[in-house]
Design a protein around this motif. Structure first.
Motif: not given
Length: 166
Positions: A7, A118, A149
């Motif tokens: 991430e 996400k 990301t």
């Protein structure tokens, strides 16, 4: 809230930015339909996400979701925000600002857990890869993975900034 290794925002090269913009131009030409497809798959795969939407949280049938004016309106908003990010991909301050607004609104006003970003961006990549398979080359997939990301990292940074506590 720990940020996992993947991430951490990786630099998106100029070539990757171009690939993202080219792919997105074809996707955004059908923004409402693609956005609806993304949200329906998101809600089917992650039904707990519907808890944040009083207008369609009780809908189970994808066809009913597809006909929902509120879901379509939200799909246009989601796609519009992504479009703003893609259009301004060379202006990191603008990208950060747009995603900070999204993050803060979802943290403070809507009380959405950040993990759903996400999940949503993952579903977005799946749908785009399927619906635009000819355009979604390995290079495009790599570039969009970095974009995913970037979106998640900026949105969650806004959560941290406002002191999000689960």
């Amino acid at each position: 809230m720990e940020i996992e290794r993947w991430e951490r925002s990786e630099e998106i090269s100029d070539a990757e930015k171009k690939v993202i913009q080219e792919t997105w131009s074809r996707v955004y030409a059908n923004c409402e339909d693609v956005g609806v497809s993304i949200l329906i798959r998101f809600f089917v795969n992650f039904p707990s996400a519907k808890q944040y939407f009083s207008q369609f949280k009780h809908m189970e049938d994808p066809l009913e979701m597809e006909r929902s004016l509120q879901l379509r309106k939200h799909a246009r908003r989601v796609m519009g925000a992504i479009n703003t990010v893609v259009e301004n991909i060379n202006d990191s301050e603008k990208v950060s600002s747009v995603l900070a607004l999204v993050g803060k609104a979802h943290a403070l006003k809507h009380k959405v857990e950040p993990i759903y970003f996400k999940k949503l961006t993952g579903v977005m990549l799946e749908v785009i890869a399927e619906e635009y398979a000819n355009d979604f080359t390995p290079e495009a997939h790599s570039a969009w993975t970095k974009m995913r990301t970037l979106i998640y990292t900026h949105v969650t940074a806004a959560y941290k900034e406002v002191g999000w506590a689960q």
